[in-house]
Structures are given as structure tokens and as C-alpha cells.
Design a protein around this motif. Sequence first.
Motif, PDB file in Angstrom:
ATOM      1  N   TYR A  89      43.037 -73.921   9.503  1.00  0.00           N
ATOM      2  CA  TYR A  89      42.776 -75.120  10.293  1.00  0.00           C
ATOM      3  C   TYR A  89      42.444 -76.272   9.365  1.00  0.00           C
ATOM      4  O   TYR A  89      41.734 -76.119   8.386  1.00  0.00           O
ATOM      5  N   GLU A  90      42.976 -77.442   9.718  1.00  0.00           N
ATOM      6  CA  GLU A  90      42.666 -78.658   8.973  1.00  0.00           C
ATOM      7  C   GLU A  90      41.934 -79.629   9.887  1.00  0.00           C
ATOM      8  O   GLU A  90      42.261 -79.727  11.073  1.00  0.00           O
TER       9      GLU A  90
ATOM     10  N   ILE B 131      43.010 -78.674  13.648  1.00  0.00           N
ATOM     11  CA  ILE B 131      44.343 -78.317  14.112  1.00  0.00           C
ATOM     12  C   ILE B 131      44.830 -77.131  13.289  1.00  0.00           C
ATOM     13  O   ILE B 131      44.715 -77.133  12.057  1.00  0.00           O
ATOM     14  N   CYS B 132      45.376 -76.131  13.967  1.00  0.00           N
ATOM     15  CA  CYS B 132      45.952 -74.977  13.296  1.00  0.00           C
ATOM     16  C   CYS B 132      47.209 -75.444  12.549  1.00  0.00           C
ATOM     17  O   CYS B 132      48.097 -76.068  13.136  1.00  0.00           O
ATOM     18  N   THR B 133      47.245 -75.173  11.250  1.00  0.00           N
ATOM     19  CA  THR B 133      48.346 -75.622  10.407  1.00  0.00           C
ATOM     20  C   THR B 133      48.900 -74.436   9.626  1.00  0.00           C
ATOM     21  O   THR B 133      48.127 -73.641   9.088  1.00  0.00           O
TER      22      THR B 133
ATOM     23  N   ARG C  79      50.705 -80.103   1.282  1.00  0.00           N
ATOM     24  CA  ARG C  79      49.793 -81.248   1.289  1.00  0.00           C
ATOM     25  C   ARG C  79      48.898 -81.232   0.057  1.00  0.00           C
ATOM     26  O   ARG C  79      48.705 -82.250  -0.608  1.00  0.00           O
TER      27      ARG C  79
ATOM     28  N   ASP D 141      52.473 -75.579   4.939  1.00  0.00           N
ATOM     29  CA  ASP D 141      52.212 -77.011   5.132  1.00  0.00           C
ATOM     30  C   ASP D 141      50.942 -77.439   4.399  1.00  0.00           C
ATOM     31  O   ASP D 141      50.886 -78.518   3.795  1.00  0.00           O
ATOM     32  N   VAL D 142      49.927 -76.604   4.469  1.00  0.00           N
ATOM     33  CA  VAL D 142      48.666 -76.898   3.774  1.00  0.00           C
ATOM     34  C   VAL D 142      48.912 -76.924   2.269  1.00  0.00           C
ATOM     35  O   VAL D 142      48.442 -77.828   1.569  1.00  0.00           O
TER      36      VAL D 142
END
Length: 121
Positions: free
Chosen positions: A60-61, A68-70, A78, A74-75
Amino acid sequence: MSMPNEQLQKFLQEIGQKKAFAEQQLAIVRQQKVAKTREARILQLTSSEVESLPSETKVYEGVGKMFICTPIPDVQNRLTSESEQLKADLANLAKKEDYLEKTYQNSKDNLEKIIRSAGGA
């Protein structure tokens, strides 16, 4: 070659101001470098923690006041892009620091040269 007193004072004041400004900016740049280095270290630690997680782990971010679950890729993307941006910022700060150090040293040398020549005259 001697200068009138007023002109010499004005010249000394300008060089002194340039030296003081460079010294002040140098301190700011060094503080920024320390902060960016700390940020880079935090990103590195976060990235290594995320990499060690199993692929099915929910991540989660924070977005504002919610999370938000990511997906993990993707994390990681980023974190990688932020890390690259920090490296670029640190490189720019290093260039700025080098320039300011040269400006400071040149101003200091010029002041000393003028004072020596005025004292010896």
C-alpha cells in the motif's frame, strides 16, 4: 597603480559581498546535499525491503490521507525513478557546490591581494 580611496572601498565592499553571498549559498547547498543523500538512503532501504517481499504480498502507498493497494512492480518503478532523480539532483548540487567554492576562494584571494597591496603601498 593606486586607486582612489573611495573606489578602493567600493571595490572591497563588492568583493566582500560576493564572498559572503558565496559562503551563504555554499552552506545552503551543503545542507541540501545532506538532505538528498538521506532521502536516497531511505529510498534504497525501501527498495531493498520491497524486493525481499513475496510477489503475492499486498503493498500500500499513501495518497493524501488514504492508502491505495499498488502492485509491487509499480512501487519498484516509482522508487527507481525517484532514485534516479535524486542522483541527478545530487550531481547538480555537486556542480553548484564546486562553482560556489571557486567563487568564494577567488573572492577571498582577491580581498587578500588588495589588502596586501594597500598595506604595502
